[in-house]
Scaffold this active site. Structure first.
Site, PDB file in Angstrom:
ATOM      1  N   GLY A 158      14.949  -4.847  -0.354  1.00  0.00           N
ATOM      2  CA  GLY A 158      15.656  -4.147  -1.349  1.00  0.00           C
ATOM      3  C   GLY A 158      17.029  -4.510  -1.445  1.00  0.00           C
ATOM      4  N   TYR A 161      -2.836  -5.288   4.996  1.00  0.00           N
ATOM      5  CA  TYR A 161      -2.098  -4.265   4.759  1.00  0.00           C
ATOM      6  C   TYR A 161      -2.707  -2.886   4.807  1.00  0.00           C
ATOM      7  CZ  TYR A 161       1.141  -0.971   2.278  1.00  0.00           C
ATOM      8  OH  TYR A 161       1.967   0.079   2.040  1.00  0.00           O
ATOM      9  N   LYS A 178      -2.024   0.064   7.925  1.00  0.00           N
ATOM     10  CA  LYS A 178      -1.637   1.635   7.751  1.00  0.00           C
ATOM     11  C   LYS A 178      -2.413   2.452   8.162  1.00  0.00           C
ATOM     12  CE  LYS A 178       2.239   1.338   5.300  1.00  0.00           C
ATOM     13  NZ  LYS A 178       3.351   2.206   5.945  1.00  0.00           N
TER      14      LYS A 178
END
Length: 304
Positions: free
Chosen positions: A21, A134, A138
Site C-alpha cells: 500500500g 493463499y 487462509k
C-alpha cells in the site's frame, strides 16, 4: 475502514508495513487526532501484543495477496498470512478482545457449484501449484480462530471477501479492475488472460467496509463466517469492453495466455459467485453500488 470508523466517533490505530500500500492513501486522515499509523509488521509479536492490549477490538485485514505476488514471493506471503494472523489471534485471545478476521473467496478453490455459500466444499488443486498456497493459508487462519474460540473463548467473526474493488486500489499485483481502467485511460491495450470467459462479481470497497463494520458490531455473528461480495456476474472479456465503453477509451482488448501472464504455478477458477444471503439475514446488509459506479469511481480516483 478508518475513515468510516472515525466518522462514527471511534478512534483508530492502524498497523501496516506499507508493503502493498501507500501512506498517500491515508492523506484524508492526516492531522486527525483520532487516527494513528504504526508503520511496522504484524510479524512483530511484541508490537502486535501491545497494540491489541491498548485497543477495544481488532479488525484484521493484513495479508499478502494478489495472484502475482503469491506466485512471485510464495514463502514470504505464506508466512505473512499464517504467522501474522496467528499473532493477532493469540493477542486478541489473551487480551479478551473481539476480532474480525479477513478471509477470502479463495477458500472455496475451484468448486464448480455456484453460487458459493459458507458451507460449500473446498475444491483445491494440486499442492504443486503454488496458486493454492493463499487459499491454504487462509483456511489455516480460520481454523486457528476456531481453535482459540474453543480453548480461550476468543470472540471472532470471519469475512470471506469476493473481489473487493474501488478507489486507491493498486493494479500492481494483478487486480483486474484498476489494471483495466488504468490501461483504458492511457489508451493502452487491456490485457485479458486466457479466453476471457472466466466470470467474477465485484463489490465496491465502501459496500465491503459497511459489511465489515456491521459484522464486527453484531453479537449474533460471533463465531460465524460470512461471504462479502457484490452482485452481477460478468465475464472478464465483457468487463474489459465495459471499461472501454464507460471511459470512452479507444483501447483494444488483447488476449494473452496464462503462461505469459503468470509465473509457474498458476491455476484458474472459471466462476466465482458469492451467495450473500447469510450476511443479509444477520445484518440487513446489501450492496448499494453497481459495477458502472465502481468503474466510474476508480476512473475518477486515477484521474485525480
Amino acid at each position: 475502514l478508518a475513515e468510516k470508523l472515525i466518522s462514527e466517533g471511534h478512534s483508530v490505530t492502524a498497523l501496516d508495513n506499507l508493503s502493498t500500500g501507500s501512506s498517500a492513501n491515508l492523506n484524508s486522515l492526516k492531522g486527525s487526532s483520532d487516527f494513528k499509523l504504526v508503520e511496522a509488521s504484524m510479524l512483530d509479536k511484541s508490537i502486535v501484543d501491545q497494540l491489541v492490549a491498548d485497543s477495544d477490538g481488532v479488525i484484521h485485514l493484513g495479508a499478502a495477496l494478489g495472484v502475482q505476488r503469491i506466485l512471485e514471493r510464495p514463502y514470504e506471503s505464506f508466512i505473512a498470512n499464517t504467522q501474522g494472523t496467528e499473532n493477532l489471534i493469540i493477542a486478541a485471545a489473551e487480551s479478551k478482545k473481539k476480532i474480525f478476521i479477513a478471509s477470502t473467496s479463495e477458500i472455496y478453490g475451484k468448486n464448480p457449484e455456484q453460487p458459493l455459500n459458507e458451507e460449500s466444499d473446498r475444491v483445491i488443486g494440486s499442492p504443486k501449484l503454488l496458486r493454492w498456497a493463499y487459499s491454504e493459508a487462509k483456511a489455516i487462519d480460520e481454523s486457528l480462530a476456531q481453535m482459540f474460540a474453543q480453548s480461550h473463548g476468543l470472540s471472532y467473526v470471519v469475512g470471506r471477501f469476493f473481489n473487493t474493488v474501488g478507489p486507491r486500489q493498486s493494479g500492481m499485483y494483478g487486480m483486474v479492475l484498476p489494471r483495466f481502467v488504468s490501461a483504458a485511460l492511457k489508451g493502452e491495450a487491456l490485457e485479458v488472460h486466457g479466453d476471457g470467459l472466466q466470470t467474477r462479481t465485484f463489490c465496491h470497497v465502501l459496500d465491503s467496509i459497511d459489511a465489515v463494520v456491521r459484522l464486527f458490531l453484531s453479537s449474533q455473528a460471533i463465531g460465524e463466517a460470512f461471504n462479502i461480495g457484490g452482485e452481477g456476474e460478468i465475464s472478464i472479456k465483457d468487463l474489459a469492453q465495459k471499461v472501454i465503453d464507460i471511459t470512452g477509451s479507444k483501447s483494444e482488448i488483447k488476449y494473452i495466455s496464462y503462461q505469459s501472464a503468470y509465473p509457474q504455478g498458476f491455476d484458474e477458477m472459471m466462476r466465482r459467485v458469492p451467495d450473500t444471503s447469510k450476511l443479509r439475514s444477520y445484518t440487513g446488509w446489501s450492496p448499494k453500488r453497481n459495477l458502472d459506479e465502481i468503474i466510474n469511481d476508480i476512473q475518477l480516483s486515477l484521474k485525480s
